[in-house]
Design a protein around this motif. Structure first.
Motif, PDB file in Angstrom:
ATOM      1  N   ILE A  47       8.333  -2.262   3.883  1.00 20.71           N
ATOM      2  CA  ILE A  47       8.904  -2.250   2.546  1.00 20.71           C
ATOM      3  C   ILE A  47       7.763  -2.369   1.546  1.00 20.71           C
ATOM      4  O   ILE A  47       6.935  -3.267   1.645  1.00 20.71           O
ATOM      5  CB  ILE A  47       9.910  -3.406   2.363  1.00 20.71           C
ATOM      6  N   PHE A  48       7.731  -1.440   0.620  1.00 20.72           N
ATOM      7  CA  PHE A  48       6.707  -1.444  -0.414  1.00 20.72           C
ATOM      8  C   PHE A  48       7.369  -1.755  -1.747  1.00 20.72           C
ATOM      9  O   PHE A  48       8.457  -1.261  -2.033  1.00 20.72           O
ATOM     10  CB  PHE A  48       6.011  -0.071  -0.511  1.00 20.72           C
ATOM     11  N   GLY A  49       6.705  -2.560  -2.534  1.00 13.38           N
ATOM     12  CA  GLY A  49       7.207  -2.857  -3.867  1.00 13.38           C
ATOM     13  C   GLY A  49       7.032  -1.657  -4.782  1.00 13.38           C
ATOM     14  O   GLY A  49       6.196  -0.794  -4.550  1.00 13.38           O
ATOM     15  N   MET A 179      -4.093   4.120  -0.408  1.00 10.54           N
ATOM     16  CA  MET A 179      -3.155   5.080  -0.972  1.00 10.54           C
ATOM     17  C   MET A 179      -2.989   6.290  -0.052  1.00 10.54           C
ATOM     18  O   MET A 179      -1.888   6.811   0.104  1.00 10.54           O
ATOM     19  CB  MET A 179      -3.595   5.520  -2.368  1.00 10.54           C
ATOM     20  N   ILE A 180      -4.068   6.701   0.589  1.00 12.59           N
ATOM     21  CA  ILE A 180      -3.977   7.792   1.559  1.00 12.59           C
ATOM     22  C   ILE A 180      -3.081   7.355   2.724  1.00 12.59           C
ATOM     23  O   ILE A 180      -2.231   8.122   3.177  1.00 12.59           O
ATOM     24  CB  ILE A 180      -5.379   8.207   2.059  1.00 12.59           C
ATOM     25  N   GLU A 181      -3.254   6.132   3.184  1.00 10.38           N
ATOM     26  CA  GLU A 181      -2.422   5.615   4.271  1.00 10.38           C
ATOM     27  C   GLU A 181      -0.954   5.580   3.859  1.00 10.38           C
ATOM     28  O   GLU A 181      -0.071   5.944   4.646  1.00 10.38           O
ATOM     29  CB  GLU A 181      -2.894   4.217   4.691  1.00 10.38           C
ATOM     30  N   TYR A 182      -0.696   5.161   2.647  1.00 12.61           N
ATOM     31  CA  TYR A 182       0.676   5.122   2.136  1.00 12.61           C
ATOM     32  C   TYR A 182       1.287   6.526   2.137  1.00 12.61           C
ATOM     33  O   TYR A 182       2.421   6.727   2.576  1.00 12.61           O
ATOM     34  CB  TYR A 182       0.674   4.525   0.720  1.00 12.61           C
ATOM     35  N   ILE A 183       0.524   7.513   1.690  1.00 12.98           N
ATOM     36  CA  ILE A 183       1.007   8.895   1.655  1.00 12.98           C
ATOM     37  C   ILE A 183       1.240   9.415   3.068  1.00 12.98           C
ATOM     38  O   ILE A 183       2.262  10.056   3.349  1.00 12.98           O
ATOM     39  CB  ILE A 183       0.016   9.795   0.877  1.00 12.98           C
ATOM     40  N   VAL A 184       0.322   9.124   3.993  1.00 16.53           N
ATOM     41  CA  VAL A 184       0.469   9.574   5.380  1.00 16.53           C
ATOM     42  C   VAL A 184       1.719   8.957   6.010  1.00 16.53           C
ATOM     43  O   VAL A 184       2.475   9.638   6.714  1.00 16.53           O
ATOM     44  CB  VAL A 184      -0.800   9.234   6.206  1.00 16.53           C
TER      45      VAL A 184
END
Length: 192
Positions: A47-49, A179-184
């Motif tokens: 879960i991301f805020g 941020m790259i990890e979040y997008i992946v």
């Protein structure tokens, strides 16, 4: 007789099955008097805020999404091919046979993907190097060193440095590459 049937019914229902995509899955059942509780392990959820971004930050994020969407398939392919070719290369008896096979692989890959890779932007190239590290758990330099040898890896590293790249760049999902990890992860969940 009714007590015996009731006991058999309870004992046989201690392991119930639920349906999931046509497959059977075991579900544990706990009985406490009149209460019945079912126990099942669920998959992990992150879960991301919600993050408030300025207009400029949103533009940069959207640009990063486009770059990652373009190069992520190549990084995935690199990881698959690396795992596929590594045992074959390790099985080669002589160094010359290994080099010959590696040259064949390189020619095939260059014929299939060379033009597309050549047309990547500088930023996309940097992201690709980081995502290759993510997929193979080895930097581009280490992959080259293992597959093509130390001299060739050194040569490519020097050439990359001339163009502003660093093949020894490592992927840091908790640090600068979050941020790259979040997008992946969003890509892998099917959100992008």
């Amino acid at each position: 007789m009714k007590k015996l049937l009731f006991i058999l019914l309870i004992v046989s229902s201690l392991h119930l099955f639920s349906q999931e995509d046509g497959r059977r899955k075991m579900v544990e059942v706990y009985m406490n008097g009149q209460d019945t509780s079912y126990f099942m392990m669920l998959s992990e959820v992150e879960i991301f805020g919600k993050v408030k971004l300025t207009l400029e930050e949103q533009r940069q994020y959207n640009k990063l999404v486009r770059h990652v969407l373009k190069v992520y398939p190549y990084a995935k392919l690199a990881g698959i091919k690396f795992r596929e070719y590594q045992p074959i290369l390790d099985a080669q008896k002589s160094n010359s046979a290994r080099k010959k096979y590696m040259k064949k692989i390189e020619d095939e890959l260059w014929k299939s993907y060379g033009n597309e890779i050549k047309n990547l932007t500088y930023t996309q190239g940097q992201i690709l190097l980081k995502l290759i590290d993510r997929e193979t758990e080895k930097s581009g330099y280490v992959v080259l060193k293992e597959l093509r040898g130390g001299v060739r890896a050194f040569f490519y590293q020097g050439f990359a440095k001339l163009w502003g790249y660093n093949l020894k760049t490592e992927y840091d999902p908790a640090g600068e590459d979050w941020m790259i990890e979040y997008i992946v992860q969003r890509i892998e969940r099917g959100e992008l």
